[in-house]
Design an enzyme around this catalytic site. Structure first.
Site, PDB file in Angstrom:
ATOM      1  N   SER A 125       0.822  -1.209   0.000  1.00  0.00           N
ATOM      2  CA  SER A 125       0.000   0.000   0.000  1.00  0.00           C
ATOM      3  C   SER A 125       0.852   1.253   0.000  1.00  0.00           C
ATOM      4  CB  SER A 125      -0.864   0.050   1.261  1.00  0.00           C
ATOM      5  OG  SER A 125      -1.586  -1.122   1.410  1.00  0.00           O
TER       6      SER A 125
ATOM      7  N   HIS B 140      -2.258  -3.174  -6.683  1.00  0.00           N
ATOM      8  CA  HIS B 140      -2.807  -2.811  -5.377  1.00  0.00           C
ATOM      9  C   HIS B 140      -4.319  -2.975  -5.365  1.00  0.00           C
ATOM     10  CE1 HIS B 140      -3.775   0.304  -2.126  1.00  0.00           C
ATOM     11  NE2 HIS B 140      -3.307  -0.751  -1.526  1.00  0.00           N
TER      12      HIS B 140
ATOM     13  N   GLU C 257      -5.072  -0.397  -8.370  1.00  0.00           N
ATOM     14  CA  GLU C 257      -4.023   0.541  -8.783  1.00  0.00           C
ATOM     15  C   GLU C 257      -2.859  -0.281  -9.321  1.00  0.00           C
ATOM     16  OE1 GLU C 257      -4.611   4.394  -5.834  1.00  0.00           O
ATOM     17  OE2 GLU C 257      -3.645   2.616  -5.018  1.00  0.00           O
TER      18      GLU C 257
ATOM     19  N   ASN D 177      -4.611   5.744  -1.108  1.00  0.00           N
ATOM     20  CA  ASN D 177      -4.126   5.800   0.264  1.00  0.00           C
ATOM     21  C   ASN D 177      -3.475   7.147   0.587  1.00  0.00           C
ATOM     22  OD1 ASN D 177      -5.096   3.327   0.814  1.00  0.00           O
ATOM     23  ND2 ASN D 177      -3.141   2.255   0.685  1.00  0.00           N
TER      24      ASN D 177
HETATM   25  N1  LIG Z   1      -5.444  -4.325   4.939  1.00  0.00           N
HETATM   26  C1  LIG Z   1      -5.781  -3.588   3.906  1.00  0.00           C
HETATM   27  O1  LIG Z   1      -6.849  -2.944   3.925  1.00  0.00           O
HETATM   28  C2  LIG Z   1      -4.889  -3.508   2.703  1.00  0.00           C
HETATM   29  C3  LIG Z   1      -5.407  -3.015   1.507  1.00  0.00           C
HETATM   30  C4  LIG Z   1      -4.602  -3.017   0.367  1.00  0.00           C
HETATM   31  C5  LIG Z   1      -3.295  -3.474   0.445  1.00  0.00           C
HETATM   32  N2  LIG Z   1      -2.813  -3.932   1.643  1.00  0.00           N
HETATM   33  C6  LIG Z   1      -1.425  -4.435   1.649  1.00  0.00           C
HETATM   34  O2  LIG Z   1      -1.485  -5.843   1.564  1.00  0.00           O
HETATM   35  C7  LIG Z   1      -0.365  -6.419   2.240  1.00  0.00           C
HETATM   36  C8  LIG Z   1      -0.879  -7.411   3.269  1.00  0.00           C
HETATM   37  O3  LIG Z   1      -1.623  -6.720   4.255  1.00  0.00           O
HETATM   38  P1  LIG Z   1      -2.751  -7.437   5.132  1.00  0.00           P
HETATM   39  O4  LIG Z   1      -3.555  -6.379   5.748  1.00  0.00           O
HETATM   40  O5  LIG Z   1      -3.420  -8.483   4.334  1.00  0.00           O
HETATM   41  O6  LIG Z   1      -1.837  -8.114   6.246  1.00  0.00           O
HETATM   42  P2  LIG Z   1      -2.210  -9.293   7.254  1.00  0.00           P
HETATM   43  O7  LIG Z   1      -1.364  -9.087   8.436  1.00  0.00           O
HETATM   44  O8  LIG Z   1      -3.668  -9.391   7.438  1.00  0.00           O
HETATM   45  O9  LIG Z   1      -1.743 -10.620   6.474  1.00  0.00           O
HETATM   46  C9  LIG Z   1      -0.406 -10.906   6.143  1.00  0.00           C
HETATM   47  C10 LIG Z   1      -0.252 -12.414   5.956  1.00  0.00           C
HETATM   48  O10 LIG Z   1       1.057 -12.690   5.470  1.00  0.00           O
HETATM   49  C11 LIG Z   1       1.500 -13.884   6.066  1.00  0.00           C
HETATM   50  N3  LIG Z   1       2.949 -13.942   6.013  1.00  0.00           N
HETATM   51  C12 LIG Z   1       3.862 -13.317   6.794  1.00  0.00           C
HETATM   52  N4  LIG Z   1       5.114 -13.661   6.403  1.00  0.00           N
HETATM   53  C13 LIG Z   1       5.001 -14.514   5.371  1.00  0.00           C
HETATM   54  C14 LIG Z   1       5.918 -15.231   4.564  1.00  0.00           C
HETATM   55  N5  LIG Z   1       7.238 -15.104   4.768  1.00  0.00           N
HETATM   56  N6  LIG Z   1       5.456 -16.042   3.600  1.00  0.00           N
HETATM   57  C15 LIG Z   1       4.138 -16.172   3.406  1.00  0.00           C
HETATM   58  N7  LIG Z   1       3.205 -15.508   4.128  1.00  0.00           N
HETATM   59  C16 LIG Z   1       3.629 -14.702   5.110  1.00  0.00           C
HETATM   60  C17 LIG Z   1       0.949 -13.780   7.480  1.00  0.00           C
HETATM   61  O11 LIG Z   1       0.877 -15.077   8.072  1.00  0.00           O
HETATM   62  C18 LIG Z   1      -0.434 -13.173   7.255  1.00  0.00           C
HETATM   63  O12 LIG Z   1      -1.426 -14.155   7.073  1.00  0.00           O
HETATM   64  C19 LIG Z   1       0.403  -5.265   2.839  1.00  0.00           C
HETATM   65  O13 LIG Z   1       1.438  -4.919   1.965  1.00  0.00           O
HETATM   66  C20 LIG Z   1      -0.642  -4.165   2.909  1.00  0.00           C
HETATM   67  O14 LIG Z   1      -0.069  -2.895   2.869  1.00  0.00           O
HETATM   68  C21 LIG Z   1      -3.579  -3.973   2.755  1.00  0.00           C
END
Ligand SMILES: NC(=O)c1ccc[n+]([C@@H]2O[C@H](COP(=O)([O-])OP(=O)(O)OC[C@H]3O[C@@H](n4cnc5c(N)ncnc54)[C@H](O)[C@@H]3O)[C@@H](O)[C@H]2O)c1
Length: 596
Positions: free
Chosen positions: A121, A142, A154, A192
């Site tokens: 993000s 994204h 995006e 964002n």
């Molecule tokens: N939460 C949102 O609203 C949102 C929206 C768009 C983009 N994002 C982006 O998406 C990405 C993930 O965010 P999220 O909110 O889903 O996080 P999250 O914490 O909910 O999930 C992350 C997952 O990654 C797994 N993980 C950690 N290390 C790992 C590895 N080495 N190999 C495989 N899996 C691994 C974890 O077990 C977890 O299930 C981030 O870059 C975030 O910025 C988030």
């Protein structure tokens, strides 16, 4: 010919990853879903199952399609399983070193022609890409939360991403039924960058007890038509993820203080209050991962009796003024069964207001929303006067005269002499300090702000502004009156912009600055906010409707009161106003409306 993607890998099955898996599998693409451990894999699988089950229960997905969807998904622990996929999307926590490590590993494991994408993000896609030997095949894709629902993607190209890769990914987005905007690699991209300053500001309001979580969220939902309030959205995003995004944006985005995470966020993350995913964040949820909010110790009592606690009885209401707001407010009170005394500056003005109220009520009758008898009864409850003396026996006065402090102060001084003791005196000001008005009377404890939104008969929100001198009884009375009007009253402190304008206008101003910096177009920015965040209008559409002059004035007030450098009005906004491009009302603002 765009490239065929038949199998994609998704790394990390958290809030975003599980949703991204669903998007691909729903559209006939095989998915290899990868996690760090068996337990994390199970959690991801459970998220996917409950999401698709919900879609079936809502009639949005046939059972057979759900079963086919699940058949397309294979699960594995570790990246090695991804050796033959066409594309990988990484969705692990928002840490640069972690993502770089994963990309270096993916580069080793995957076929040389595999495209490697990040769902980051806020981190630099470029910095992630240089951890591989194929930065030209690295791109940002994204998705928005929840990925199966939000239409926007995006697509982030770096200076080295190959144009073919960009084109292939754009075609893929179209196949997924998404709308993409393709942009360069800048902190927060479009959505964002505009969203997180607002979210952080809302957390700051909550932290400083400016308003309750329920009131902050209700204000933005009802005042701006947003699908959810900022604190509920923070819970959906995940507070740990939101913290990392803010922190990165602060460091990458020019150290704008508005992105420095509010201290409360860090405390909540440390305490394990991560939002929906942990079952507790700003709100409490039925269980981890559940979208259902359950009452907790901070939930306000919802009963009418609790609302009326300490409230004074109101039967007769005076409304002072003859403009749009006064007219709407007279109608609202009369329809709700209050006796109304309208006071204007003369018989002619009273006649005009009377006509306007009649016209509006008649519209309700024509549309079948109001019975003729109810219209007549409402009109029968209003008396028209040109002298404040007729307010001697009202229980509440709502002032809606011109937005000038000297005029309002003189009026309140007169009301103080005329009105009986115990009356609640309310101002509808949207930008002046209520305390200034209150101090023009000998009874500041009885003075509140009642900030209605335009058009008052339609908009469901009223901001109840309490000053440092307002009594709890006067606040309770104002709140009870809002409920009796069928409106949601949200209570806030006496600061510039109250809740809604303070949170809305800096975001609009930021959109202007983004346009001014040529990062994106007005159309793409509007698209991004509507399709990525569910906003009913994009910032430029809204600015043209509100009026650029009005928006600039509000933004100036906010800047002058809070002296926040990030609130300084965008020069482009100032120039457009100077040029007389004020929006729809002058047929030209950010867009040309002369042919519409
Ligand atoms: N939460 C949102 O609203 C949102 C929206 C768009 C983009 N994002 C982006 O998406 C990405 C993930 O965010 P999220 O909110 O889903 O996080 P999250 O914490 O909910 O999930 C992350 C997952 O990654 C797994 N993980 C950690 N290390 C790992 C590895 N080495 N190999 C495989 N899996 C691994 C974890 O077990 C977890 O299930 C981030 O870059 C975030 O910025 C988030």
């Amino acid at each position: 010919m765009a490239r065929e993607f038949s199998t994609v890998g998704v790394v990390g099955l958290g809030t975003m990853g599980a949703g991204i898996v669903e998007v691909f599998a729903r559209n006939g693409i095989d998915v290899l879903a990868v996690e760090i451990s068996e337990s994390a894999l199970e959690r991801g699988r459970a998220t996917l199952t409950s999401s698709t089950d919900r879609a079936v229960a809502k009639g949005k997905l046939a059972e057979a399609d759900r079963d086919a969807l699940h058949e397309r998904v294979r699960f594995a622990v570790g990246l090695d399983a991804l050796h033959s996929v066409d594309l990988v999307i990484e969705a692990v926590p928002e840490h640069l070193d972690l993502k770089q490590r994963i990309f270096a590993e993916l580069d080793r494991v995957c076929r040389p022609d595999t495209i490697l994408a990040t769902n980051t993000s806020s981190l630099s896609v470029t910095e992630i890409s240089v951890a591989t030997t194929r930065p030209n095949q690295v791109i940002g894709i994204h998705f928005f939360n929840p990925a199966p629902v939000m239409k926007l993607v995006e697509v982030v190209r770096t200076v080295v991403t190959s144009p073919e890769v960009v084109a292939d990914v754009e075609a893929l987005c179209a196949r997924l039924g998404k709308v993409d905007v393709t942009i360069n690699d800048r902190a927060g991209f479009i959505a964002n960058a505009l969203l997180f300053g607002y979210l952080n500001h809302a957390v700051g309001m909550f932290e400083s007890h400016y308003a309750t979580r329920e009131d902050i969220d209700a204000a933005m939902k009802l005042g701006c038509g947003l699908p959810m309030g900022p604190l509920a959205l923070m819970d959906l995003i995940g507070l740990d993820t939101a913290y990392e995004i803010l922190d990165t944006m602060y460091r990458r985005g020019g150290r704008d203080r508005r992105h420095a995470p509010v201290p409360l966020l860090k405390q909540m993350v440390t305490a394990g209050l991560l939002g929906r995913k942990s079952g507790r964040g700003f709100y409490t949820y039925q269980r981890p991962g559940s979208p259902v909010v359950v009452p907790d110790e901070a939930t306000p009592p919802a009963t009418e009796a609790a609302l009326a606690d300490g409230a004074r009885a109101i039967a007769k209401v005076g409304v002072v003024g003859s403009g749009t707001m006064a007219t709407g407010i007279i109608e609202v009170f009369a329809k709700a069964g209050y006796e109304v005394v309208s006071v204007t500056r003369g018989a002619e003005k009273s006649a005009a207001v009377c006509e306007a109220v009649k016209t509006s009520l008649n519209k309700g009758v024509v549309r079948g929303k109001l019975a003729e008898a109810d219209r007549d009864a409402a009109l029968g409850r209003i008396s028209w006067s040109a002298t404040l003396d007729h307010l001697a026996d009202v229980d509440l006065v709502v002032e809606a005269v011109v937005e000038e402090l000297s005029v309002k102060k003189a009026l309140f001084a007169s009301l103080d002499e005329i009105c009986k003791p115990g009356v609640v005196l309310a101002t509808t000001t949207s930008s002046l300090p209520v305390i200034d008005v209150a101090m023009a009377t000998q009874r500041p404890a009885d003075v509140v702000g009642l900030h209605f939104f335009n058009p008052a008969p339609v908009m469901p929100l009223v901001e109840v502004v309490r000053t440092i001198r307002t009594s709890p009884e006067a606040t309770a009375t104002a709140r009870a009156v809002c409920a009796a009007l069928g409106k949601t009253g949200v209570v806030c402190g006496d600061r510039s912009g109250f809740i809604v304008n303070a949170l809305l206008f800096p975001y609009l101003n930021d959109a202007v600055k983004m346009l001014e910096a040529s990062y994106s177009t007005a159309d793409d920015i509007d698209h991004a906010m509507k399709l990525g965040c569910g906003y009913p209008m994009g910032p430029f559409e809204l600015l043209d409707v509100v009026g650029l002059d009005v928006s600039l004035a509000i933004q100036r007030e906010l800047y002058l009161e809070l002296r926040e450098p990030g609130f300084a009005p965008a020069p482009l906004l100032e120039h457009l106003v100077t040029a007389g491009y004020l929006g729809r009302k002058t047929r030209r603002g950010f867009r040309d409306h002369s042919h519409r």
